[in-house]
Design a protein around this motif. Sequence first.
Motif, mmCIF file in Angstrom:
data_model
loop_
_atom_site.group_PDB
_atom_site.id
_atom_site.type_symbol
_atom_site.label_atom_id
_atom_site.label_comp_id
_atom_site.label_asym_id
_atom_site.label_seq_id
_atom_site.Cartn_x
_atom_site.Cartn_y
_atom_site.Cartn_z
ATOM 1 N N VAL A 7 37.204 -0.698 23.249
ATOM 2 C CA VAL A 7 36.005 -1.079 23.640
ATOM 3 C C VAL A 7 36.105 -1.321 25.240
ATOM 4 C CG1 VAL A 7 34.078 -2.795 23.583
ATOM 5 C CG2 VAL A 7 35.195 -1.926 21.413
ATOM 6 N N ILE A 8 37.146 -2.040 25.363
ATOM 7 C CA ILE A 8 37.191 -2.260 26.922
ATOM 8 C C ILE A 8 37.331 -1.130 27.680
ATOM 9 C CG2 ILE A 8 38.905 -3.442 28.716
ATOM 10 C CD1 ILE A 8 39.227 -5.637 26.734
ATOM 11 N N ILE A 9 38.213 -0.256 27.130
ATOM 12 C CA ILE A 9 38.382 1.106 27.880
ATOM 13 C C ILE A 9 37.032 1.995 28.055
ATOM 14 C CG2 ILE A 9 39.402 3.362 27.500
ATOM 15 C CD1 ILE A 9 41.916 1.959 26.444
ATOM 16 N N VAL A 10 36.214 1.912 26.769
ATOM 17 C CA VAL A 10 35.066 2.690 27.042
ATOM 18 C C VAL A 10 34.172 2.122 27.969
ATOM 19 C CG1 VAL A 10 33.021 3.037 25.589
ATOM 20 C CG2 VAL A 10 35.163 3.301 24.624
ATOM 21 N N ILE A 11 33.991 0.708 27.932
ATOM 22 C CA ILE A 11 33.081 -0.090 28.950
ATOM 23 C C ILE A 11 33.757 0.508 30.230
ATOM 24 C CG2 ILE A 11 32.496 -2.200 29.909
ATOM 25 C CD1 ILE A 11 32.540 -3.200 26.904
ATOM 26 N N PHE A 12 34.797 0.266 30.511
ATOM 27 C CA PHE A 12 35.547 0.562 31.826
ATOM 28 C C PHE A 12 34.984 1.976 32.209
ATOM 29 C CE2 PHE A 12 38.839 2.804 34.217
ATOM 30 C CZ PHE A 12 38.927 1.981 35.627
ATOM 31 N N PHE A 13 35.209 3.223 31.481
ATOM 32 C CA PHE A 13 34.762 4.594 31.709
ATOM 33 C C PHE A 13 33.345 4.286 32.115
ATOM 34 C CE2 PHE A 13 38.650 6.032 29.870
ATOM 35 C CZ PHE A 13 38.873 7.124 30.820
ATOM 36 N N TRP A 14 32.505 3.626 31.172
ATOM 37 C CA TRP A 14 31.175 3.746 31.315
ATOM 38 C C TRP A 14 30.630 3.070 32.897
ATOM 39 C CZ3 TRP A 14 27.286 -0.436 31.090
ATOM 40 C CH2 TRP A 14 26.184 0.145 31.135
#
Length: 240
Positions: free
Chosen positions: A229-236
């Motif tokens: 989830v952290i990786i997804v938020i970072f990409f976003w």
Amino acid sequence: METAAESSGGRGSLSELYSSSKRLLLKTRESLERLERLEYTSSSSSFSSSSNVVPGNSDDQVTVIRRDINQIQSLGVDMDRLWRSIAAKSQRDLWKRKVEQVVEEAESFRASLDKYISRHQKRMQEAQERAELLGRANGESSHILRIFDEEAQAVQSVRNSSRMLEEAYATGIAVLSKYSEQRDHLKGAQRKALDVMNTLGLSNTLLRLIERRNRVDKWIKYVGMVFTVIIVIFFWRWTR
């Protein structure tokens, strides 16, 4: 004993996931309607004052809508796994129809959003061509072209960001699905192992050691989910 409709391994029951998806569907429908109203307003303004039109910035709305659609499809993946585990056929068929309806609506919203982006790009191209024609007549094309060039770049940036966000969501969904499958396999293996050990009369100490190892595996799974989830938020955030 929990049924498949009552538990999804940490993300909520099947009913809760369905309720969340319906709320997101309603939100997405309203957002698409607002986007289409903005499109109609912008089109009307361009006809009434074509020489002074600055297209509205709908980049953030498009990004939010695409993010919500991706989240609905993620919930659909979880629900699709859960309804297949329901024992009663009547309940299983009912949930199958509900989940399929959610997935179909999400796909319909995605198609509508893609059509809007296509229309928006076409309008931008036509506006740029009009600006070039006006510039040849009155020598003021440089300012107008700069405005539309910036808007065209913004639209392209939104498409690139949306595509990256979609890929990140798809990766996250695949990882979470793998974790869920592995957890189910481990639980089955654990039950079999416990049955064998109970048959052999192994000590309670060894059973507690196995349970402790199971808890460690569950924490590893949760840490992996949080990391995803952290990786997804970072990409976003990085692509905004």
